[in-house]
Scaffold this motif. Structure first.
Motif, mmCIF file in Angstrom:
data_model
loop_
_atom_site.group_PDB
_atom_site.id
_atom_site.type_symbol
_atom_site.label_atom_id
_atom_site.label_comp_id
_atom_site.label_asym_id
_atom_site.label_seq_id
_atom_site.Cartn_x
_atom_site.Cartn_y
_atom_site.Cartn_z
ATOM 1 N N CYS A 162 103.122 -16.780 64.070
ATOM 2 C CA CYS A 162 104.110 -15.791 64.518
ATOM 3 C C CYS A 162 103.498 -14.386 64.487
ATOM 4 O O CYS A 162 103.043 -13.925 63.449
ATOM 5 C CB CYS A 162 105.351 -15.827 63.646
ATOM 6 S SG CYS A 162 106.555 -14.569 64.152
ATOM 7 N N CYS B 108 108.324 -15.877 71.948
ATOM 8 C CA CYS B 108 107.050 -16.255 72.573
ATOM 9 C C CYS B 108 106.852 -17.764 72.555
ATOM 10 O O CYS B 108 106.078 -18.298 73.337
ATOM 11 C CB CYS B 108 105.895 -15.557 71.868
ATOM 12 S SG CYS B 108 105.623 -16.115 70.161
ATOM 13 N N ALA C 128 111.677 -19.957 75.013
ATOM 14 C CA ALA C 128 110.601 -19.006 75.262
ATOM 15 C C ALA C 128 110.644 -18.475 76.682
ATOM 16 O O ALA C 128 110.848 -19.225 77.630
ATOM 17 C CB ALA C 128 109.247 -19.681 75.011
ATOM 18 N N GLY C 129 110.492 -17.171 76.796
ATOM 19 C CA GLY C 129 110.355 -16.547 78.108
ATOM 20 C C GLY C 129 111.648 -16.356 78.873
ATOM 21 O O GLY C 129 111.627 -16.053 80.048
ATOM 22 N N SER D 77 113.305 -11.239 76.293
ATOM 23 C CA SER D 77 112.271 -11.324 77.311
ATOM 24 C C SER D 77 112.525 -10.329 78.435
ATOM 25 O O SER D 77 111.598 -9.698 78.956
ATOM 26 C CB SER D 77 112.222 -12.749 77.874
ATOM 27 O OG SER D 77 111.261 -12.838 78.882
#
Ligand code: SF4
Ligand code: SF4
Length: 95
Positions: A30, A53, A69-70, A75
């Motif tokens: 992390c 992430c 994620a993303g 984001s």
């Protein structure tokens, strides 16, 4: 950078403590110090610093971590910073 925090209470990170075997990989990978391991169990210590992430979930051997994620507001904010455009995550029209 590790003290950077984004929007509060929008992070999708979830930890299933029952599945965790305390290997410590999530805390190692992390980049923002979101996770710590104590007494062979991971715990979330800085949820709002998570940038979604996916590194923790991707390196957890027992799938104890889930994060989208993303996607999402965090984001969107980061992409807005990087592109200079108005952030948009399409979640509710509120950011
Ligand atoms: S998704 Fe990335 S920033 Fe968030 S807890 Fe996992 S490794 Fe840390
Ligand atoms: S990587 Fe998974 S099993 Fe290892 S400490 Fe983190 S949550 Fe627990």
């Amino acid at each position: 950078m590790s003290n950077l925090r984004y929007l509060e209470n929008v992070v999708t990170l979830e930890l299933d403590v029952e599945k965790c075997i305390g290997c410590g990989m999530c805390a190692v990978v992390c980049p923002h110090g979101v996770l710590e391991v104590e007494e062979r169990k991971a715990r979330i210590v800085e949820r709002d610093a998570c940038i979604e992430c996916g590194a923790c979930a991707g390196n957890c051997p027992v799938e104890a971590l889930i994060v989208k994620a993303g996607v999402g507001c965090a984001s969107a904010i980061i992409n807005g910073w990087l592109t200079g455009e108005e952030p948009s995550c399409d979640c509710s029209g509120s950011c």
